[in-house]
Design an enzyme around this catalytic site. Structure first.
Site, short mmCIF file in Angstrom:
data_model
loop_
_atom_site.label_atom_id
_atom_site.label_comp_id
_atom_site.label_asym_id
_atom_site.label_seq_id
_atom_site.Cartn_x
_atom_site.Cartn_y
_atom_site.Cartn_z
CE LYS A 1 -5.62 2.28 -1.37
NZ LYS A 1 -6.30 2.39 -0.04
CE1 TYR B 1 -2.92 3.16 0.65
CE2 TYR B 1 -3.52 2.24 2.79
CZ TYR B 1 -3.65 3.23 1.82
OH TYR B 1 -4.54 4.27 2.04
#
Length: 299
Positions: free
Chosen positions: A165, A137
């Site tokens: 992400k 992330y």
């Protein structure tokens, strides 16, 4: 490397709280059902939008299990496993494995602002000590460091790293990620406002916030993103209007306020965030009225 085929819309579920601050599990299960009914291809439990930082370890573990049990195999469940201490990250990973989560979404160490060498060492350590498939992330604004495409390419060699992400907000970075690691990792963006350009450069999915408020809108926007017809432009105006609502206060509190105003109440935020002030609520009301967003309230 674990073999995953994650793609499409993965909403990060808010964590609904009752007036006494406890988790409203009944409402939470309704959010899971709504997300799946509206075309989500995965869900994220106890992520940033789920206020993971305000949950106890036991509450996070409980949410992982509740989400997996209620999703009942309909979609994969990812667990937000970010934390301050490495040991706490690993404990969250262990809870996610025990719950049956398909993977974990993980920030680099929060607050420490590690160097690239330290970022690699951190993810190597986590990967060695848990079998949980990991979605890296990248959130430079929240974590204070950028997991660059070059770093992601190095990290893609780790056997449990399966996805990224990217919340950099930079389409050039997303494009470079797809070019460098798109054949190894599933590349997701962190904002629905980036769906059209992200799909155009080959991204696999979006980790979504607005989907749990206006599922049909986001589903239609994702499906039509590459068609080039007028509908995409019209849908995009509403997507951006929702994000203006979120920017009317602290994101996670503003998301809940927007949900409340559209009849999808999930309670207020936990400290350190506060419910929005009256002028912030009024700003959201005006955006909703001016953009006609109420038409998505029944989605």
């Amino acid at each position: 490397m674990a073999n995953v085929n994650w793609s499409g819309i993965f909403p990060v579920l808010v964590t609904p709280f009752d007036a006494d601050g406890s988790i409203n599990e009944t409402r939470y299960k309704e959010l899971i059902d709504d997300a799946i009914a509206n075309g989500a291809q995965g869900v994220v439990a106890a992520g940033s939008t789920g206020e993971f930082y305000a949950l106890t370890k036991d509450e996070r573990a409980r949410l992982y299990k509740l989400t997996v049990n209620h999703a009942a195999g309909r979609v994969p469940v990812l667990a937000g496993v970010a934390d301050l201490r490495v040991e706490d990250v690993l404990e969250a990973c262990q809870s996610a494995v025990a719950a049956g989560c398909a993977g974990g979404m993980i920030l680099p160490p929060i607050y420490a602002m590690p160097s690239p060498r330290e970022i690699i060492a951190f993810f190597e350590y986590i990967s060695r000590n848990t079998p949980l498939p990991l979605m890296l992330y990248n959130s430079p604004r929240r974590a204070g460091v950028d997991i660059t495409p070059a770093l992601v390419e190095q990290l893609s060699a780790l056997p449990t790293v399966v996805a990224i992400k990217d919340s950099s907000g930079a389409i050039t970075q997303v494009s470079e990620l797809v070019q460098r690691v798109g054949d190894k990792l599933r590349v997701f963006v962190g904002y629905e406002t980036m769906i059209v350009p992200a799909r155009a450069v080959g991204a696999h999915g979006v980790i979504a916030m607005a989907h749990q408020i206006a599922g049909p809108l986001i589903r239609d926007y994702w499906d039509k993103a590459l068609t080039g017809d007028k509908a995409v432009e019209d849908l995009g105006r509403d997507v951006f209007a929702f994000y203006r609502c979120f920017q009317s206060g602290a994101y996670y509190a503003a998301i809940k306020e927007t949900m409340s105003q559209l009849g999808r109440d999930a309670g207020g935020p936990r400290l350190p965030l506060l419910p929005l002030a009256d002028e912030q609520k009024a700003a959201i009301s005006k955006i909703i009225a001016d953009a006609g967003l109420v038409r998505w309230a029944k989605g």
